[in-house]
Write a protein that holds these residues in place. Structure first.
Motif, PDB file in Angstrom:
ATOM      1  N   TYR A 164       0.804  -1.217   0.000  1.00  0.00           N
ATOM      2  CA  TYR A 164       0.000   0.000   0.000  1.00  0.00           C
ATOM      3  C   TYR A 164       0.837   1.266   0.000  1.00  0.00           C
ATOM      4  CZ  TYR A 164      -3.061  -3.665   1.747  1.00  0.00           C
ATOM      5  OH  TYR A 164      -3.730  -4.850   1.921  1.00  0.00           O
ATOM      6  N   GLU A 165       0.257   2.297  -0.596  1.00  0.00           N
ATOM      7  CA  GLU A 165       0.867   3.620  -0.548  1.00  0.00           C
ATOM      8  C   GLU A 165      -0.122   4.597   0.074  1.00  0.00           C
ATOM      9  OE1 GLU A 165       1.701   4.941  -4.521  1.00  0.00           O
ATOM     10  OE2 GLU A 165      -0.374   4.788  -5.169  1.00  0.00           O
ATOM     11  N   ARG A 166       0.435   5.569   0.799  1.00  0.00           N
ATOM     12  CA  ARG A 166      -0.420   6.594   1.390  1.00  0.00           C
ATOM     13  C   ARG A 166      -0.806   7.557   0.278  1.00  0.00           C
ATOM     14  NH1 ARG A 166       2.660   8.943   5.650  1.00  0.00           N
ATOM     15  NH2 ARG A 166       3.436  10.398   4.112  1.00  0.00           N
ATOM     16  N   THR A 167      -2.094   7.753   0.095  1.00  0.00           N
ATOM     17  CA  THR A 167      -2.576   8.619  -0.976  1.00  0.00           C
ATOM     18  C   THR A 167      -3.027   9.972  -0.450  1.00  0.00           C
ATOM     19  OG1 THR A 167      -4.797   7.668  -0.792  1.00  0.00           O
ATOM     20  CG2 THR A 167      -3.308   6.698  -2.425  1.00  0.00           C
ATOM     21  N   ARG A 168      -3.245  10.041   0.858  1.00  0.00           N
ATOM     22  CA  ARG A 168      -3.694  11.304   1.424  1.00  0.00           C
ATOM     23  C   ARG A 168      -3.396  11.317   2.909  1.00  0.00           C
ATOM     24  NH1 ARG A 168      -9.279  14.191  -0.061  1.00  0.00           N
ATOM     25  NH2 ARG A 168      -8.971  16.046   1.184  1.00  0.00           N
ATOM     26  N   GLN A 169      -3.082  12.513   3.412  1.00  0.00           N
ATOM     27  CA  GLN A 169      -2.901  12.672   4.846  1.00  0.00           C
ATOM     28  C   GLN A 169      -3.404  14.062   5.221  1.00  0.00           C
ATOM     29  OE1 GLN A 169       1.130  12.805   6.839  1.00  0.00           O
ATOM     30  NE2 GLN A 169       0.330  10.893   7.688  1.00  0.00           N
ATOM     31  N   GLU A 170      -4.302  14.115   6.197  1.00  0.00           N
ATOM     32  CA  GLU A 170      -4.885  15.380   6.637  1.00  0.00           C
ATOM     33  C   GLU A 170      -4.678  15.530   8.133  1.00  0.00           C
ATOM     34  OE1 GLU A 170      -6.141  17.639   4.585  1.00  0.00           O
ATOM     35  OE2 GLU A 170      -6.033  16.369   2.799  1.00  0.00           O
ATOM     36  N   HIS A 171      -4.411  16.755   8.570  1.00  0.00           N
ATOM     37  CA  HIS A 171      -4.186  17.056   9.987  1.00  0.00           C
ATOM     38  C   HIS A 171      -5.360  17.863  10.526  1.00  0.00           C
ATOM     39  CE1 HIS A 171       0.158  15.903  10.071  1.00  0.00           C
ATOM     40  NE2 HIS A 171      -0.032  16.004   8.768  1.00  0.00           N
ATOM     41  N   TYR A 172      -5.865  17.445  11.681  1.00  0.00           N
ATOM     42  CA  TYR A 172      -6.956  18.142  12.379  1.00  0.00           C
ATOM     43  C   TYR A 172      -6.528  18.312  13.834  1.00  0.00           C
ATOM     44  CZ  TYR A 172      -9.397  16.478   8.255  1.00  0.00           C
ATOM     45  OH  TYR A 172      -9.749  16.200   6.961  1.00  0.00           O
ATOM     46  N   GLY A 173      -5.747  19.349  14.112  1.00  0.00           N
ATOM     47  CA  GLY A 173      -5.244  19.540  15.468  1.00  0.00           C
ATOM     48  C   GLY A 173      -4.319  18.392  15.845  1.00  0.00           C
ATOM     49  N   LEU A 174      -4.650  17.679  16.935  1.00  0.00           N
ATOM     50  CA  LEU A 174      -3.830  16.561  17.405  1.00  0.00           C
ATOM     51  C   LEU A 174      -4.081  15.276  16.619  1.00  0.00           C
ATOM     52  CD1 LEU A 174      -4.219  17.086  21.262  1.00  0.00           C
ATOM     53  CD2 LEU A 174      -2.340  17.845  19.793  1.00  0.00           C
ATOM     54  N   THR A 175      -5.112  15.275  15.777  1.00  0.00           N
ATOM     55  CA  THR A 175      -5.521  14.080  15.033  1.00  0.00           C
ATOM     56  C   THR A 175      -5.033  14.144  13.591  1.00  0.00           C
ATOM     57  OG1 THR A 175      -7.499  13.834  16.401  1.00  0.00           O
ATOM     58  CG2 THR A 175      -7.531  12.752  14.262  1.00  0.00           C
ATOM     59  N   VAL A 176      -4.540  13.011  13.100  1.00  0.00           N
ATOM     60  CA  VAL A 176      -4.118  12.895  11.704  1.00  0.00           C
ATOM     61  C   VAL A 176      -4.875  11.730  11.065  1.00  0.00           C
ATOM     62  CG1 VAL A 176      -2.164  12.501  10.134  1.00  0.00           C
ATOM     63  CG2 VAL A 176      -1.825  13.779  12.261  1.00  0.00           C
ATOM     64  N   ILE A 177      -5.321  11.935   9.842  1.00  0.00           N
ATOM     65  CA  ILE A 177      -5.970  10.885   9.059  1.00  0.00           C
ATOM     66  C   ILE A 177      -5.025  10.517   7.921  1.00  0.00           C
ATOM     67  CG2 ILE A 177      -7.955  10.278   7.611  1.00  0.00           C
ATOM     68  CD1 ILE A 177      -8.581  10.881  10.634  1.00  0.00           C
ATOM     69  N   SER A 178      -4.626   9.247   7.854  1.00  0.00           N
ATOM     70  CA  SER A 178      -3.786   8.746   6.763  1.00  0.00           C
ATOM     71  C   SER A 178      -4.594   7.710   5.984  1.00  0.00           C
ATOM     72  CB  SER A 178      -2.513   8.090   7.313  1.00  0.00           C
ATOM     73  OG  SER A 178      -1.707   9.047   7.973  1.00  0.00           O
ATOM     74  N   VAL A 179      -4.638   7.864   4.666  1.00  0.00           N
ATOM     75  CA  VAL A 179      -5.399   6.956   3.811  1.00  0.00           C
ATOM     76  C   VAL A 179      -4.426   6.197   2.913  1.00  0.00           C
ATOM     77  CG1 VAL A 179      -7.177   6.769   2.023  1.00  0.00           C
ATOM     78  CG2 VAL A 179      -7.416   8.464   3.860  1.00  0.00           C
ATOM     79  N   TYR A 180      -4.575   4.876   2.890  1.00  0.00           N
ATOM     80  CA  TYR A 180      -3.728   4.002   2.071  1.00  0.00           C
ATOM     81  C   TYR A 180      -4.592   3.223   1.088  1.00  0.00           C
ATOM     82  CZ  TYR A 180       0.158   4.711   5.317  1.00  0.00           C
ATOM     83  OH  TYR A 180       1.159   5.271   6.069  1.00  0.00           O
ATOM     84  N   LYS A 181      -4.008   2.925  -0.073  1.00  0.00           N
ATOM     85  CA  LYS A 181      -4.618   2.019  -1.044  1.00  0.00           C
ATOM     86  C   LYS A 181      -3.492   1.257  -1.722  1.00  0.00           C
ATOM     87  CE  LYS A 181      -4.860   4.958  -5.087  1.00  0.00           C
ATOM     88  NZ  LYS A 181      -5.688   5.492  -6.137  1.00  0.00           N
ATOM     89  N   PHE A 182      -3.840   0.313  -2.587  1.00  0.00           N
ATOM     90  CA  PHE A 182      -2.807  -0.430  -3.306  1.00  0.00           C
ATOM     91  C   PHE A 182      -1.930   0.524  -4.092  1.00  0.00           C
ATOM     92  CE2 PHE A 182      -5.127  -4.326  -2.463  1.00  0.00           C
ATOM     93  CZ  PHE A 182      -4.083  -5.217  -2.286  1.00  0.00           C
ATOM     94  N   ALA A 183      -0.635   0.283  -4.009  1.00  0.00           N
ATOM     95  CA  ALA A 183       0.304   1.105  -4.782  1.00  0.00           C
ATOM     96  C   ALA A 183       0.023   0.935  -6.258  1.00  0.00           C
ATOM     97  CB  ALA A 183       1.743   0.705  -4.450  1.00  0.00           C
ATOM     98  N   THR A 184       0.197   1.980  -7.025  1.00  0.00           N
ATOM     99  CA  THR A 184      -0.054   1.940  -8.458  1.00  0.00           C
ATOM    100  C   THR A 184       0.718   0.807  -9.096  1.00  0.00           C
ATOM    101  OG1 THR A 184      -0.256   4.334  -8.364  1.00  0.00           O
ATOM    102  CG2 THR A 184      -0.087   3.356 -10.546  1.00  0.00           C
ATOM    103  N   GLY A 185       0.000  -0.030  -9.828  1.00  0.00           N
ATOM    104  CA  GLY A 185       0.633  -1.157 -10.502  1.00  0.00           C
ATOM    105  C   GLY A 185       0.791  -2.391  -9.632  1.00  0.00           C
ATOM    106  N   ASP A 186       0.465  -2.285  -8.345  1.00  0.00           N
ATOM    107  CA  ASP A 186       0.597  -3.439  -7.435  1.00  0.00           C
ATOM    108  C   ASP A 186      -0.682  -4.279  -7.521  1.00  0.00           C
ATOM    109  OD1 ASP A 186       1.569  -5.130  -5.536  1.00  0.00           O
ATOM    110  OD2 ASP A 186       1.959  -3.587  -4.050  1.00  0.00           O
TER     111      ASP A 186
END
Length: 190
Positions: A164-186
């Motif tokens: 997987y590769e991280r496709t997005r990461q958002e920060h909300y104060g002390l909280t972080v959201i990291s989104v992963y999906k299959f790496a391109t071509g994987d």
């Protein structure tokens, strides 16, 4: 704590009693689903640190077909059951009291894959890298699926983990959201 959008919009959720869980705020929950959805046309989800069931029930409200909830805390399991019952979602859910790693081992034996995996562990004992690597090893994520990891801003997750590769990461104060999906071509999943 309420359902933010979908067919159960505005309905209240019971919180887990005590101080052992940290509920995702409605604002962060809305942001999460704007990133990963915001709506779904069926599919299956895994809510690995279910807590009150808030994230999984939000996914169901927004069109996910079914959710497996896992939590190792007995009070959390009772709260999930109460929320599922009050929303009449019994036919769309499975609820298990188990440790996250053991649950992944059990799901691997069932040869299941998920379209959405929600990871919102306790900030102090997150083990997110190990969990995502295990999800990759067991191919528990469908080819088009997403993993949403909610974590503290003190945690820095790598840009790639397993398949997987991280496709997005958002920060909300002390909280972080990291989104992963299959790496391109994987290739992987079902």
């Amino acid at each position: 704590m309420r359902v933010v959008s979908g067919k159960f919009k505005g309905r209240q959720l019971k919180a887990v009693p005590g101080m052992n869980t940290r509920p995702t705020t409605d604002k962060v929950k809305e942001s999460i689903f704007n990133i990963i959805g915001p709506y779904f046309d069926g599919g299956s989800a895994l809510d690995l640190f279910g807590g009150s069931g808030s994230l999984g029930i939000e996914a169901l409200s927004r069109g996910i077909g079914n959710v497996i909830f896992v939590d190792k805390d007995g009070k959390a399991i009772q709260t999930i059951k109460q929320n599922v019952e009050s929303f009449e979602l019994g036919s769309q859910v499975e609820i298990y009291r188990n440790d996250a790693m053991r649950a992944l081992n059990a799901l691997n034996k069932r040869e299941i894959s998920f379209d959405l995996i929600l990871l919102d562990p306790p900030y102090k004992r997150h083990h997110l890298e190990d969990l995502i690597l295990k999800i990759s090893e067991f191919q528990l994520l469908s080819k088009t699926g997403l993993i949403m990891a909610e974590h503290s801003n003190e945690v820095e997750l790598p840009s790639t983990l397993g398949s997987y590769e991280r496709t997005r990461q958002e920060h909300y104060g002390l909280t972080v959201i990291s989104v992963y999906k299959f790496a391109t071509g994987d290739e992987g999943g079902n």
